[in-house]
Design a protein around this motif. Structure first.
Motif, mmCIF file in Angstrom:
data_model
loop_
_atom_site.group_PDB
_atom_site.id
_atom_site.type_symbol
_atom_site.label_atom_id
_atom_site.label_comp_id
_atom_site.label_asym_id
_atom_site.label_seq_id
_atom_site.Cartn_x
_atom_site.Cartn_y
_atom_site.Cartn_z
ATOM 1 N N ASP A 1 0.823 -1.204 0.000
ATOM 2 C CA ASP A 1 0.000 0.000 0.000
ATOM 3 C C ASP A 1 0.860 1.258 0.000
ATOM 4 O O ASP A 1 0.595 2.219 -0.741
ATOM 5 C CB ASP A 1 -0.922 -0.007 1.226
ATOM 6 C CG ASP A 1 -1.874 1.187 1.233
ATOM 7 O OD1 ASP A 1 -1.440 2.287 1.610
ATOM 8 O OD2 ASP A 1 -3.048 1.011 0.855
ATOM 9 N N LEU A 2 1.908 1.267 0.808
ATOM 10 C CA LEU A 2 2.776 2.446 0.867
ATOM 11 C C LEU A 2 3.572 2.612 -0.419
ATOM 12 O O LEU A 2 3.820 3.746 -0.865
ATOM 13 C CB LEU A 2 3.713 2.333 2.065
ATOM 14 C CG LEU A 2 3.029 2.359 3.447
ATOM 15 C CD1 LEU A 2 4.062 2.203 4.548
ATOM 16 C CD2 LEU A 2 2.221 3.638 3.643
ATOM 17 N N GLU A 3 3.979 1.513 -1.031
ATOM 18 C CA GLU A 3 4.685 1.608 -2.314
ATOM 19 C C GLU A 3 3.790 2.237 -3.376
ATOM 20 O O GLU A 3 4.234 3.090 -4.156
ATOM 21 C CB GLU A 3 5.151 0.222 -2.748
ATOM 22 C CG GLU A 3 6.277 -0.341 -1.889
ATOM 23 C CD GLU A 3 6.586 -1.785 -2.241
ATOM 24 O OE1 GLU A 3 5.871 -2.357 -3.107
ATOM 25 O OE2 GLU A 3 7.530 -2.355 -1.654
ATOM 26 N N ARG A 4 2.506 1.810 -3.425
ATOM 27 C CA ARG A 4 1.565 2.408 -4.384
ATOM 28 C C ARG A 4 1.357 3.888 -4.070
ATOM 29 O O ARG A 4 1.275 4.724 -4.986
ATOM 30 C CB ARG A 4 0.222 1.663 -4.334
ATOM 31 C CG ARG A 4 0.254 0.278 -4.956
ATOM 32 C CD ARG A 4 -1.168 -0.273 -5.123
ATOM 33 N NE ARG A 4 -1.836 -0.473 -3.836
ATOM 34 C CZ ARG A 4 -1.779 -1.593 -3.139
ATOM 35 N NH1 ARG A 4 -1.089 -2.634 -3.608
ATOM 36 N NH2 ARG A 4 -2.420 -1.704 -1.983
ATOM 37 N N HIS A 5 1.267 4.218 -2.783
ATOM 38 C CA HIS A 5 1.064 5.615 -2.371
ATOM 39 C C HIS A 5 2.207 6.496 -2.873
ATOM 40 O O HIS A 5 1.969 7.611 -3.380
ATOM 41 C CB HIS A 5 0.969 5.679 -0.845
ATOM 42 C CG HIS A 5 0.718 7.051 -0.312
ATOM 43 N ND1 HIS A 5 -0.501 7.689 -0.399
ATOM 44 C CD2 HIS A 5 1.547 7.932 0.318
ATOM 45 C CE1 HIS A 5 -0.418 8.889 0.149
ATOM 46 N NE2 HIS A 5 0.807 9.063 0.599
#
Length: 537
Positions: A506-510
Motif C-alpha cells: 500500500d505504501l509503495e503504491r502511495h
C-alpha cells in the motif's frame, strides 16, 4: 518581493520589507558574481567554491525570510532573526559559515532598531562575533574586511551614510588583502570571502539608496591562470560541516578538541544550535567529537583531493569491518549479507558497552566502522570505541540514529577504499537520510503531537512524535507525506513480521501515485522490530 526604491529615494530606517529586499538583492548579486568569486578562491584551500558557498548560504537566509512572510506580516526583528537563522542552518564552507555569524551578530542589534546608529553598532557586533567564532583569525580575509566596514562607520550617522561608509571601507580593505597574505599575492587576487562580503554590503547600500554601487576590485593585477596558482600545501584532506544541538559548555570542549584535530575551525551559533566547520585529516574523529558534544545532523564531508593510496601505505587494503546495531532478525540477516557484524536489540532496548566491545572484537579487524543506529546509544558507543582503541583497533563511529541510516551507510561501504574515504562516504549517506518510525502506544501519555491513548499508532519523525492515529497504514501515509514534502529521491521501508501484510504494498503504491520521481525499496525486519521504519534519502 518588496517594492524597489526609485533612484531618488533613500531609506532612513530598515523595516521588514527592506530587510527582505536586502536578502533578495544579496542573493541576486552573489548569483551574478558567484563564478568570479569562485575563480579567485585560493585561501584557506584553493578549491574554487567560495562564491558558490556564499550564494548557498545567502539562499538559505533568503528562503527563511520568505517562509516567515508566507505565514504572517513579520516585524523587523522577526525578519532579521529569520535571516540569521536561515544562514546558520544553511551555511556552507568557511566563508559561508563566517557570513552566517556576521548576520547573527547584526541581527541581535538590528532587532532593537534599524536606523543608522543601530546599523553601525550591528556591523561592529558582527565583526566581533565573527572573529570570536574563528579559532585562529587571520588578517587579509573576510574578517579583516568585516572589521574595516565596522570601523569606517563607527561614528554612526544616518542610515544611508552608515551603509555607504561601511561599503566603501570594506572595499578599501578588500583591495589591501592581496598584500596581507602571501598566497593571495602570489595568485594576484584579493580574498574571495572578503570579496563576497563587499557584495553583501553593496546589496545593503542598494537597498537603502535605490542605486547599485560599482563592483569592487577583484584583483590588483591580472590573476594567474588557475593551474599556475599556489594553493596551500600539506593541508588537511577533508572539510567537515555539521549542525550541532548542544549547550555552551559542551561546545567549548568541542572547540578545543577540533582545534587539536585540524585547522580552519569556525563554530558559530548559540541558543543550543551551532554550525561547526573544520578542515581535518580524520573526518570520522571530527564527527565523533560532535557526537560526544551533542546531536550532530546535516553532516557534510568534502574530500579536498583524491588520494588512492591504501590505508596502510603499502598499496594493500587494510582489513576492515562494520559493526551495526539492529532491531530484528531480518535486519540482522540483511546487514550480515552486506558484511557487517551485528548486535541485535529489541524495541526500546539499547546495547550495553560490553556487547559493543565484544562485537568489535569478534569482527577481527584492524579497522572498524561502528553504526549504533540509535540516538540513545551514542554515549555507550563512544565509550566502547575508546576501550577498543586502547587495544590498537582503529574505530570510526558514525552517529547513525536509526536503522535506516545504517542501511544507507552500508549501501555505500567499500572495504577496498582508504579508511577515511570509506567513513566519509558512509557518513554522508547516513546524514542524507531522514528517518521515521511507527510504534503503538502502550499507555496514555503526553507527546509533542498531543495526548495519545493506549493502542494509538504513533508516527515519530527524527525521534519526535509527529502524528497520532488509529490505523497503522493511514498513519504511515501521513508520515510519508510529511517527510516527502521536504523532497526526496528514495524511500526505504523496513517492515516487521507482525505488521499487516498489505502495509508495504500500500505504501509503495502511495509513493508511486503521489511522487513520480521517488523510488521505493522494502526490507523485512523479521521478528522483534518496530512495526515500520521509514528512511527518505
Amino acid at each position: 518581493m518588496s517594492r524597489a526604491l526609485q533612484p531618488s529615494e533613500e531609506l532612513v530606517e530598515l523595516d521588514a520589507e527592506a530587510v527582505r529586499s536586502w536578502c533578495a538583492r544579496t542573493l541576486d548579486a552573489l548569483g551574478r558574481e558567484r563564478e568570479e568569486i569562485d575563480a579567485i578562491n585560493v585561501y584557506p584551500v584553493a578549491d574554487g567554491d567560495t562564491g558558490t558557498n556564499l550564494y548557498l548560504t545567502a539562499e538559505a537566509a533568503h528562503r527563511a525570510v520568505e517562509a516567515v512572510f508566507d505565514v504572517c506580516e513579520p516585524d523587523t526583528a522577526e525578519t532579521v532573526r529569520a535571516m540569521a537563522h536561515g544562514a546558520l542552518v544553511g551555511a556552507r564552507g568557511n566563508s559561508g559559515t563566517i557570513l552566517s555569524q556576521l548576520f547573527r551578530g547584526m541581527a541581535g542589534v538590528l532587532a532593537e532598531g534599524c536606523d543608522g546608529d543601530h546599523l553601525a553598532r550591528a556591523l561592529a557586533e558582527a565583526a566581533r562575533a565573527a572573529r570570536q567564532a574563528v579559532a585562529h583569525p587571520v588578517e587579509g580575509t573576510i574578517l579583516t574586511v568585516a572589521s574595516a566596514a565596522a570601523g569606517a562607520c563607527a561614528a554612526g550617522g544616518g542610515l544611508v551614510e552608515v551603509a555607504r561608509k561601511a561599503h566603501d571601507g570594506a572595499g578599501t580593505a578588500l583591495a589591501a588583502t592581496s598584500g596581507q597574505l602571501a598566497v593571495l599575492e602570489r595568485a594576484g587576487v584579493v580574498d574571495a570571502g572578503g570579496r563576497g562580503l563587499v557584495t553583501v554590503l553593496g546589496a545593503l547600500l542598494e537597498t537603502v539608496t535605490g542605486q547599485a554601487p560599482p563592483s569592487p576590485v577583484t584583483a590588483p593585477a591580472a590573476p594567474a591562470p588557475r593551474e599556475e596558482r599556489c594553493p596551500t600545501e600539506g593541508g588537511p584532506a577533508y572539510e567537515v560541516i555539521y549542525l550541532l544541538e548542544a549547550d555552551d559548555a559542551a561546545v567549548e570542549l568541542l572547540r578545543a578538541r577540533l582545534d587539536a584535530l585540524g585547522e580552519s575551525l569556525v563554530v558559530v551559533g548559540g541558543d543550543g544550535l551551532w554550525n561547526v566547520h573544520v578542515h581535518v585529516d580524520d573526518a570520522g574523529a571530527a564527527v565523533e567529537a560532535g557526537v560526544e558534544a551533542g546531536r550532530p545532523h546535516r553532516i557534510r564531508i568534502t574530500h579536498f583531493a583524491s588520494d588512492t593510496e591504501a590505508a596502510d601505505g603499502r598499496g594493500e587494503p587494510a582489513q576492515r569491518a562494520v559493526v551495526a546495531v539492529v532491531p530484528g532478525e531480518g535486519l540482522a540477516g540483511l546487514c550480515a549479507e552486506a558484511g557487517a557484524t551485528t548486535v541485535r536489540t529489541r524495541p526500546g532496548e539499547q546495547p550495553t558497552g560490553d556487547e559493543l566491545v565484544d562485537a568489535i572484537r569478534r569482527a577481527h579487524a584492524r579497522e572498524v566502522v561502528l553504526l549504533p543506529n540509535d540516538a540513545e546509544s551514542r554515549q555507550t558507543a563512544v565509550a566502547a570505541a575508546e576501550r577498543v582503541r586502547a587495544e590498537g583497533i582503529r574505530v570510526a563511529l558514525i552517529p547513525t540514529r536509526a536503522a535506516v541510516q545504517g542501511i544507507a551507510a552500508l549501501a555505500v561501504h567499500e572495504p577496498g577504499r582508504r579508511f577515511d574515504e570509506d567513513v566519509v562516504a558512509m557518513t554522508a549517506a547516513a546524514g542524507a537520510t531522514r528517518y521515521a518510525e511507527l510504534a503503538v502506544a502502550e499507555r496514555q501519555s503526553f507527546t509533542s503531537a498531543g495526548v495519545c491513548q493506549a493502542g494509538d499508532v504513533l508516527g515519530l519523525i527524527e525521534g519526535d512524535v509527529a502524528v497520532i492515529g488509529e490505523d497503522l497504514t493511514e498513519t504511515a501515509r501521513t508520515v510519508l507525506d510529511r517527510m516527502l514534502s521536504a523532497g526526496g529521491e528514495l524511500v526505504t521501508l523496513v517492515v516487521a513480521d507482525d505488521a499487516p501484510p498489505e502495509l508495504a504494498p500500500d505504501l509503495e503504491r502511495h509513493v508511486r501515485r503521489g511522487y513520480l520521481a521517488v523510488d521505493t525499496i522494502t526490507y523485512h525486519a523479521g521478528a522483534g522490530a518496530p512495526p515500520l521504519l521509514i528512511g527518505v534519502e
